[in-house]
Design an enzyme around this catalytic site. Structure first.
Site, PDB file in Angstrom:
ATOM      1  N   ARG A  45       5.410  -0.574  -4.727  1.00  0.00           N
ATOM      2  CA  ARG A  45       5.103  -1.251  -3.472  1.00  0.00           C
ATOM      3  C   ARG A  45       4.068  -2.358  -3.650  1.00  0.00           C
ATOM      4  O   ARG A  45       3.914  -3.208  -2.778  1.00  0.00           O
ATOM      5  CB  ARG A  45       4.600  -0.238  -2.440  1.00  0.00           C
ATOM      6  N   HIS A 102      16.371 -38.160  -4.651  1.00  0.00           N
ATOM      7  CA  HIS A 102      15.466 -38.347  -3.518  1.00  0.00           C
ATOM      8  C   HIS A 102      14.077 -37.761  -3.793  1.00  0.00           C
ATOM      9  O   HIS A 102      13.346 -37.453  -2.855  1.00  0.00           O
ATOM     10  CB  HIS A 102      16.066 -37.722  -2.257  1.00  0.00           C
ATOM     11  N   ASN A 127      -2.621   2.088   5.785  1.00  0.00           N
ATOM     12  CA  ASN A 127      -1.758   0.943   5.508  1.00  0.00           C
ATOM     13  C   ASN A 127      -1.676   0.090   6.765  1.00  0.00           C
ATOM     14  O   ASN A 127      -1.594   0.625   7.872  1.00  0.00           O
ATOM     15  CB  ASN A 127      -0.340   1.381   5.135  1.00  0.00           C
ATOM     16  N   CYS A 155       0.834  -1.195   0.000  1.00  0.00           N
ATOM     17  CA  CYS A 155       0.000   0.000   0.000  1.00  0.00           C
ATOM     18  C   CYS A 155       0.873   1.250   0.000  1.00  0.00           C
ATOM     19  O   CYS A 155       2.066   1.202   0.240  1.00  0.00           O
ATOM     20  CB  CYS A 155      -0.945   0.026   1.183  1.00  0.00           C
TER      21      CYS A 155
END
Length: 606
Positions: free
Chosen positions: A27, A502, A95, A2
């Site tokens: 962001r 494996h 936020n 945010c």
């Protein structure tokens, strides 16, 4: 996660708000919105990119306002869930995550408030409005509301009753003030405000501030006035511009030589490493540590995994590396003589911050932050610090932050080794020479881009990929797989090459490209055997190796040779072609390289 931008100025602040949101796009977000005082409270919201919001706001003008980019936590991405949220002439952007919002919401519904969204933020808006009914002003009402919030938040509040000022508050999520000549501002990140000012004040947890055109004041949660220092940001506007590059990620990959040079500048002309590089008191704190605990998330976690090899080999100290979000919630055995190293690009990663605090509560006070942001909460909270000086990193997929973290961690390993008498002056000097040469060595690796771009054509149409590495380079394989899936959306996994038999070998066929990190080191012969296992099952190999490794190219075996073998620092070089491979695969697929779906740059929520 945010982004918040807020402004009160003697100018039209709508372009400032929108440009601030554009600079915060890195962001991560899914919707955007703004609220301004324009003869009353006026709100605009849009799902998708800031550009859509900007189109709707073309004719809008105001001198006071708040704006937000939202990354969904409570409620799906939609216009009704986008910020700002309003309540009777009051607008809020937020936020973070409010952990007790359901209890607050139930109480407010009982008082007659109607909720129009699924978000926790709307509860904040109604709560402040409710407090405002019995309090003199917006600052007092916001302070009273914040006292009831549990969780992390950075908020900005606008009221049509007080059109010439805003109130902001923070607890656990970043927020700063920007002081300008024509007004004052607030934002989640300094980059949003470089367009109007370089003078910043970083708010502390529990701070509540009122800003107006002519000034500001900051209070603590109990109402006590407090002063915070002003900082002149060293960031330049050019540093966050794209320039001639197609994407920020590409720009940041090619900035790595300079970022490494800047990070290692303090040892550029030194004849030895000094513990003081990690802060005042570092010599005493580091001299008698008995172990190292590294806390990090995502790409920074991979840096920590690499550092474990260096710290144990060079310094002879046991080193544990923990995913920060897991460390907080398990019963661990604390060691009061451990050095706790927290790694974060932004310094605001919520899980890493909380993990470091948890380690301290457990009785482990020796903390070191390795971070790219000088004013961040992580740096302020740690006893010691090392700044990586990568410069702003805008692309969500971390590149230069990772390589500079590796450089910092190698420097830490050498410092610990020196303090413990594990290396002599000759070995110390050799490590310094290798570190100084890193920028040039990475620059030579970047010249391989055309070959890597050709490989990317083969990857772009694949659904899955397998990355292999051994020893120091297993974490680099992990980082390569992360980069590929982050930005190209190709499912990718990484394994130590010895683990093929494996389980992962069952996945190998002609449709599963296998990428091997194969430096010319002591494990190369072992790795060659693992590669033969892949070829025997029809798998196609793409091998990054060193000059002199004597791995021949043949049908189904593609080779790119690195310019030189770089010993212990080889991981710094070998991750660069993996970054370029992911970038070019994403280009071929046409994905949003800098803003991949569902991801955020700064993960400021748990």
């Amino acid at each position: 996660m945010c982004g918040i931008v807020a402004a009160v100025a003697d100018r039209n602040i709508v372009p400032v708000l929108l440009e601030g949101l554009r600079r915060l796009e890195y962001r991560g977000y899914d919707s955007a919105g703004l609220a301004v005082h324009n003869g009353g409270l006026y709100r605009l919201r849009a799902v998708g990119r800031v550009a859509e919001l900007a189109t709707r706001a073309e004719s809008l003008s105001a001198s006071t306002g708040i704006a937000h980019t939202r990354w969904a936590t409570h409620g799906v991405p939609s216009e009704r869930n986008a910020h700002p949220h309003v309540s009777a002439g009051l607008a809020v952007v937020h936020n973070g995550i409010i952990e007790n919002f359901e209890q607050i919401k139930a109480r407010l519904v009982g008082l007659g408030y109607v909720f129009a969204s699924d978000t926790d933020t709307e509860a904040i808006a109604h709560l402040i409005e409710h407090k405002l009914r019995s309090r003199a002003d917006l600052l007092a009402a916001t302070r009273a509301a914040c006292a009831e919030l549990v969780g992390a938040y950075a908020i900005a509040v606008l009221s049509e009753r007080e059109p010439a000022r805003l109130v902001v508050a923070r607890h656990g999520a970043p927020l700063l003030l920007g002081l300008g000549e024509d007004g004052n501002y607030a934002a989640s990140d300094a980059t949003a405000l470089l367009q109007v000012t370089r003078t910043m004040i970083y708010l502390e947890d529990g701070d509540i501030a009122e800003i107006s055109r002519g000034g500001f004041r900051i209070l603590r949660a109990d109402g006590t006035p407090v002063e915070r220092p002003q900082h002149v940001s060293s960031l330049s506007v050019d540093a966050v511009e794209l320039g001639h590059y197609r994407h920020y990620m590409q720009k940041e990959i090619f900035e790595q030589p300079q970022a490494l040079a800047n990070t290692l500048e303090m040892v550029g002309a030194a004849h030895s490493v000094a513990p003081q590089l990690f802060g005042a008191g570092a010599a005493e704190m580091l001299a008698d540590v008995k172990s190292v605990l590294i806390l990090a998330c995502g790409t920074s976690f991979h840096a920590g995994l690499t550092a474990r090899y260096w710290i144990e080999q060079l310094a002879g100290l046991p080193c544990a590396v923990e995913i920060a979000s897991e460390y907080r919630y398990r019963e661990s055995v604390p060691n009061p003589e451990a050095l706790v190293v927290a790694i974060s690009q932004s310094g605001e990663t919520a899980d890493t911050l909380a993990a470091m605090k948890h380690a301290r509560v457990l009785g482990q006070p020796r903390t070191l932050a390795i971070c790219n942001v000088a004013e961040s909460a992580l740096v302020r909270d740690a006893a010691l610090k090392f700044l990586t000086r990568a410069g702003p990193e805008i692309g969500v997929a971390s590149t230069k932050a990772f390589t500079t973290q590796l450089a910092a961690l190698f420097l830490l390993a050498v410092t610990l080794a020196k303090l413990r008498g594990r290396i002599d002056a000759r070995e110390e000097a050799a490590h310094l020479v290798a570190m100084r040469h890193l920028p040039l060595a990475v620059g030579r690796v970047l010249e391989l881009e055309p070959q890597i771009a050709r490989w990317a054509q083969a990857f772009a149409m694949k659904q899955h990929a397998l990355f292999l590495g051994r020893g120091l380079h297993y974490p680099i394989a992990l980082e390569g797989a992360l980069k590929l899936k982050e930005i190209s959306y190709i499912h990718a996994e990484a394994y130590p090459a010895g683990e093929l038999k494996h389980g992962p070998l069952a996945l190998v066929d002609k449709e599963m490209p296998v990428i091997a990190v194969a430096p010319n080191d002591a494990l190369l012969e072992k790795l060659k055997s693992n590669l033969q296992e892949v070829r025997a099952r029809g798998g196609e190999l793409f091998v990054f190796t060193d000059a002199g490794s004597e791995i021949p190219e043949s049908e189904g075996v593609h080779i790119i040779r690195m310019p030189e073998h770089y010993g212990l620092l080889s991981p710094v070089l070998h991750v660069v072609p993996l970054q370029l491979l992911a970038y070019h695969a994403a280009l071929v697929k046409g994905t949003d390289v800098d803003k991949p779906r569902n991801l955020a740059k700064s993960v400021t929520v748990e």
